[in-house]
Design an enzyme around this catalytic site. Sequence first.
Site, PDB file in Angstrom:
ATOM      1  N   CYS A   6      -3.365   1.320   6.432  1.00 42.52           N
ATOM      2  CA  CYS A   6      -3.619   0.587   7.673  1.00 42.52           C
ATOM      3  C   CYS A   6      -4.347   1.467   8.684  1.00 42.52           C
ATOM      4  CB  CYS A   6      -2.316   0.077   8.249  1.00 42.52           C
ATOM      5  SG  CYS A   6      -1.101   1.389   8.461  1.00 42.52           S
TER       6      CYS A   6
ATOM      7  N   GLU B  80       7.833   1.574  16.003  1.00 43.94           N
ATOM      8  CA  GLU B  80       8.875   2.138  15.159  1.00 43.94           C
ATOM      9  C   GLU B  80       8.683   3.650  15.173  1.00 43.94           C
ATOM     10  OE1 GLU B  80       9.278   0.026  11.401  1.00 43.94           O
ATOM     11  OE2 GLU B  80       9.161  -1.899  12.414  1.00 43.94           O
TER      12      GLU B  80
ATOM     13  N   ASN C  97       0.811  -1.234   0.000  1.00 42.60           N
ATOM     14  CA  ASN C  97       0.000   0.000   0.000  1.00 42.60           C
ATOM     15  C   ASN C  97       0.842   1.280   0.000  1.00 42.60           C
ATOM     16  OD1 ASN C  97       0.766  -0.533   2.624  1.00 42.60           O
ATOM     17  ND2 ASN C  97      -1.112   0.243   3.526  1.00 42.60           N
TER      18      ASN C  97
ATOM     19  N   GLU D 200       4.167  -4.236  12.385  1.00 40.20           N
ATOM     20  CA  GLU D 200       3.101  -3.251  12.190  1.00 40.20           C
ATOM     21  C   GLU D 200       2.023  -3.954  11.377  1.00 40.20           C
ATOM     22  OE1 GLU D 200       4.833   0.326  10.621  1.00 40.20           O
ATOM     23  OE2 GLU D 200       5.940   0.665  12.464  1.00 40.20           O
TER      24      GLU D 200
END
Length: 496
Positions: free
Chosen positions: A299, A477, A166, A265
């Site tokens: 996301c 992160e 994405n 993630e």
Amino acid sequence: MRSPTPAEQYPFAGQQLPCYVAGEFVSSGQTFPNANPVNGRVIATVTEADAALVDRAVQAARAALRGPWARLTLQERCALLRKVADRIEQRFEEFLAAEIADSGKMLAQAKSLDIPRGAANFRSYADLALARASECYEMATPDGRGALNYTVHKPVGVVAAIAPWNFPFLLLTWKVAPALVCGNTVVAKPSEETPSSAVLLAQVMQEVGIPPGVFNLVHGFGPASTGEALVSHPDVAAIAFTGETATGAAIMRSAAPTVKALSFELGGKNAALVFADADFEAAVAGTMRSVFSNCGQVCLCSERVYIERPIFERFVEALAARARALKIGGPYEGADLGPLISRAHRDKVLSYYRLAREEGGEIVCGGGVPQLGDERDAGAFIEPTIVRGLREEARCVREEIFGPVCHVAPFDSEEEAVRRANDTRYGLCAAVWTSNLQRAHRVARQMEVGITWVNDWYLRDLRTPFGGAKLSGIGREGGMHSLGFFSEPMNICVKL
Ligand code: NDP
């Protein structure tokens, strides 16, 4: 319909995209096609890395940990990473064209976000690494002489950086840049849907003189393929992965026997909470962005929108009117909504549109496939969709769809809104829309997520922690958090 101009042409048209191992481009072995989601046309083929090539990449990365790379000072590594950023900017148009051809994303977005952020990742992690301080503790000892403890940050080793489709370049560099600045070596695997910008990155690494083996690139699929060979390789020390939660679980299993460090993630089913006291126009505009950006393939997108009852009907009407007005089209047409990444992904999203009806939902707008009347009908376009009337247990309210779709539902109290927002196994982010300052802080804090935005969405400062709670991830992160994951802190205790 507008096609790319000569300057906007895909840089690898008709070519075979190579892997990059030990400083050399490798094009031997099997290939798979790379298709453009705007019209489904195959634009290039991609070299698939088998287990033997993955092993060569890992061994090259391992050897490079003891080569010239290891002898560079932090300042020298940072200088090299800044050169990577400069070179990306010099070749900006090629990166742009590559990313757009692979993903079908809008020119305006790729130009303002994907590629500039990719370059910025190298600069900002260089800045952060230079600013990182080391801990130091003086301690008393029984003989009265004392001791001094200090921390040095060493590389972890070979890092596998695995990115989804994405934000291919932005998310790959989000891992590669901090991994390299900390002195690690990397084997990168982009999604098989979006391999091109990673090949350009490998070229840039070679051009600016990153030593052979420090950055390696392997293409291929996930399960029983390149991805699995990489994450189960015994000489990979750490895995930084962004992708679906189920894939994270599979990677965890593969990584378990050799106890690798993991940074994940993962997916989300994010809520937006719109209170009646919110700035109505700002909340509508922000929710439009948070539902439909990148065709819903972020996301962080809101797939559940809870709206306080007094403004519910008006808000849904305004949202639907704007969703109906979204211009669907290709990357170069000034459209609002591009295609999904592939026909296969469109089938998945369409299956949720069908399921929403079966589960008793009402489709407020969209729900199907647009007819564009030209070659784009062979692409992966889909209508922006709003659903209402589903029960909280409905699969469409519980499962991540990852398309331009949201479910809207009314709520009657702050307590109810918080409870429903948190009633999910995911915990990536939330958006809260209110003009009541106390409520803003109170609600934001109660969200069981990694990030809450108040009166905005996807506003990112790269120094802040980024990641998810619950099934949305492991670790953080961003900023010093990334430097923490990609470093092995070592305590040195010196008796004085
Ligand atoms: P996937 O999980 O399908 O794939 C991500 C990457 O992992 C790809 O490179 C994939 O390869 C690879 N992969 C798949 N299986 C394995 C395996 N067994 N071992 C090693 N590697 C493997 O995600 P998508 O690409 O479909 O991306 C969409 C997902 O990413 C959504 O769930 C979204 O929420 C999440 N995401 C999360 C973000 C976050 O920050 N939390 C940000 C962006 C996206 P291949 O594709 O070639 O199979």
